[in-house]
Write a protein that holds these residues in place. Sequence first.
Motif, PDB file in Angstrom:
ATOM      1  N   LEU A  29       0.837  -1.194   0.000  1.00  0.00           N
ATOM      2  CA  LEU A  29       0.000   0.000   0.000  1.00  0.00           C
ATOM      3  C   LEU A  29       0.876   1.250   0.000  1.00  0.00           C
ATOM      4  O   LEU A  29       1.821   1.360   0.781  1.00  0.00           O
ATOM      5  N   THR A  30       0.573   2.197  -0.876  1.00  0.00           N
ATOM      6  CA  THR A  30       1.288   3.471  -0.914  1.00  0.00           C
ATOM      7  C   THR A  30       0.259   4.601  -0.945  1.00  0.00           C
ATOM      8  O   THR A  30      -0.806   4.469  -1.529  1.00  0.00           O
ATOM      9  N   ARG A  31       0.622   5.723  -0.320  1.00  0.00           N
ATOM     10  CA  ARG A  31      -0.313   6.841  -0.208  1.00  0.00           C
ATOM     11  C   ARG A  31       0.094   8.048  -1.036  1.00  0.00           C
ATOM     12  O   ARG A  31      -0.632   9.025  -1.106  1.00  0.00           O
ATOM     13  N   SER A  32       1.275   8.023  -1.624  1.00  0.00           N
ATOM     14  CA  SER A  32       1.756   9.175  -2.389  1.00  0.00           C
ATOM     15  C   SER A  32       2.555   8.702  -3.588  1.00  0.00           C
ATOM     16  O   SER A  32       3.014   7.549  -3.639  1.00  0.00           O
ATOM     17  N   ALA A  33       2.730   9.587  -4.553  1.00  0.00           N
ATOM     18  CA  ALA A  33       3.510   9.251  -5.747  1.00  0.00           C
ATOM     19  C   ALA A  33       4.948   8.937  -5.358  1.00  0.00           C
ATOM     20  O   ALA A  33       5.582   8.042  -5.934  1.00  0.00           O
ATOM     21  N   GLU A  34       5.449   9.670  -4.374  1.00  0.00           N
ATOM     22  CA  GLU A  34       6.833   9.453  -3.940  1.00  0.00           C
ATOM     23  C   GLU A  34       7.019   8.058  -3.355  1.00  0.00           C
ATOM     24  O   GLU A  34       7.954   7.341  -3.720  1.00  0.00           O
ATOM     25  N   SER A  35       6.118   7.664  -2.439  1.00  0.00           N
ATOM     26  CA  SER A  35       6.239   6.334  -1.847  1.00  0.00           C
ATOM     27  C   SER A  35       5.985   5.246  -2.885  1.00  0.00           C
ATOM     28  O   SER A  35       6.596   4.169  -2.833  1.00  0.00           O
ATOM     29  N   ARG A  36       5.097   5.524  -3.841  1.00  0.00           N
ATOM     30  CA  ARG A  36       4.844   4.557  -4.906  1.00  0.00           C
ATOM     31  C   ARG A  36       6.111   4.301  -5.716  1.00  0.00           C
ATOM     32  O   ARG A  36       6.448   3.163  -6.028  1.00  0.00           O
ATOM     33  N   ASP A  37       6.840   5.358  -6.017  1.00  0.00           N
ATOM     34  CA  ASP A  37       8.070   5.219  -6.786  1.00  0.00           C
ATOM     35  C   ASP A  37       9.125   4.447  -6.002  1.00  0.00           C
ATOM     36  O   ASP A  37       9.854   3.614  -6.560  1.00  0.00           O
ATOM     37  N   VAL A  38       9.204   4.724  -4.697  1.00  0.00           N
ATOM     38  CA  VAL A  38      10.193   4.041  -3.858  1.00  0.00           C
ATOM     39  C   VAL A  38       9.895   2.547  -3.787  1.00  0.00           C
ATOM     40  O   VAL A  38      10.788   1.712  -3.954  1.00  0.00           O
ATOM     41  N   VAL A  39       8.630   2.212  -3.560  1.00  0.00           N
ATOM     42  CA  VAL A  39       8.235   0.810  -3.455  1.00  0.00           C
ATOM     43  C   VAL A  39       8.435   0.088  -4.783  1.00  0.00           C
ATOM     44  O   VAL A  39       8.936  -1.042  -4.830  1.00  0.00           O
ATOM     45  N   ALA A  40       8.051   0.742  -5.870  1.00  0.00           N
ATOM     46  CA  ALA A  40       8.208   0.129  -7.192  1.00  0.00           C
ATOM     47  C   ALA A  40       9.675  -0.103  -7.522  1.00  0.00           C
ATOM     48  O   ALA A  40      10.033  -1.108  -8.152  1.00  0.00           O
ATOM     49  N   ALA A  41      10.536   0.810  -7.089  1.00  0.00           N
ATOM     50  CA  ALA A  41      11.965   0.677  -7.348  1.00  0.00           C
ATOM     51  C   ALA A  41      12.549  -0.546  -6.639  1.00  0.00           C
ATOM     52  O   ALA A  41      13.565  -1.100  -7.076  1.00  0.00           O
ATOM     53  N   GLU A  42      11.898  -0.963  -5.563  1.00  0.00           N
ATOM     54  CA  GLU A  42      12.359  -2.151  -4.841  1.00  0.00           C
ATOM     55  C   GLU A  42      11.887  -3.443  -5.503  1.00  0.00           C
ATOM     56  O   GLU A  42      12.331  -4.531  -5.137  1.00  0.00           O
ATOM     57  N   GLY A  43      10.961  -3.323  -6.447  1.00  0.00           N
ATOM     58  CA  GLY A  43      10.459  -4.498  -7.134  1.00  0.00           C
ATOM     59  C   GLY A  43       9.105  -4.969  -6.666  1.00  0.00           C
ATOM     60  O   GLY A  43       8.630  -6.043  -7.073  1.00  0.00           O
ATOM     61  N   ALA A  44       8.447  -4.170  -5.809  1.00  0.00           N
ATOM     62  CA  ALA A  44       7.113  -4.528  -5.326  1.00  0.00           C
ATOM     63  C   ALA A  44       6.054  -3.863  -6.197  1.00  0.00           C
ATOM     64  O   ALA A  44       6.314  -2.866  -6.876  1.00  0.00           O
ATOM     65  N   GLU A  45       4.862  -4.421  -6.153  1.00  0.00           N
ATOM     66  CA  GLU A  45       3.721  -3.800  -6.825  1.00  0.00           C
ATOM     67  C   GLU A  45       3.115  -2.779  -5.865  1.00  0.00           C
ATOM     68  O   GLU A  45       2.752  -3.111  -4.743  1.00  0.00           O
ATOM     69  N   ALA A  46       3.016  -1.538  -6.300  1.00  0.00           N
ATOM     70  CA  ALA A  46       2.464  -0.475  -5.460  1.00  0.00           C
ATOM     71  C   ALA A  46       0.991  -0.278  -5.777  1.00  0.00           C
ATOM     72  O   ALA A  46       0.614  -0.146  -6.949  1.00  0.00           O
TER      73      ALA A  46
END
Length: 273
Positions: A29-46
Amino acid sequence: MQIGFVGTGRMGLPMVRRLIAGGHQVRALTRSAESRDVVAAEGAEAVADISEVGLDSDVVIVCVFTDEQVLEVCLKGTLIASMPPGSALVIHTTGSPATATEIAQRAKPFGVRVVDAPVSGGPHNIAAGELTMFAGGDPEVVEQVRPALQCYGDRILPVGALGNGQRVKLVNNALFAAQIGLLREGVRLGAELGIDETTLLGALPYASSNSRVLTGVAARGSVSAFSTAVGEFVDKDVAVVRRVATELGSELGLIDEVIGSRFDSAGVSAPTA
């Protein structure tokens, strides 16, 4: 395993990293574009919707900061209803045993089972795969979630019934806070005896008074510096253990007196020299 994850902060993000490295598929779960990018960069589905976290998940892990946030995530949204029957929900957040019980009761009609597994350690322990977890719940469910938890923990300690993970962790944190208070008193005594804090902290880790807290204090250089570093987290947990003890008709006794030299009933006291 397909793993849902809520709480990709200071502790959660390195957990996600280790889960992915362990070969699991993670939807976070992500609440912002910034956190979405960070999570996606790790290889997870945001994902932005809490209901998407549980879809097709074998395990959903909740690692938020407060008990209130756990209740918000698990009881006021569609997380549990979206999880498939037979899946498991893991609560890493330190809080009240009653919270785990309430969530388990809500989850039971959906065929979702709960493990409360508060953690001991920090991001560096997660990165090394050396986190400790106190796992309360049905032994079968603890084993069900073990393949996920062992990605970042090397001590997954079953401690009995649901809620016992929280009970053990609260005692642990009360003792941790008390040890900070004892060290502050030790530094005060040393100063009165003419020994400065730096000299004292350079010597005690090699003696019988050593502990994990003392080692951490010595690494930081002073009790005040260590207290400041851990204060936000310990303050929250001390407040929880005091509240839970009161609710259960118990008290911290001598432990609370020692904690009082670092923490007051309203929260963290200001660090002193």
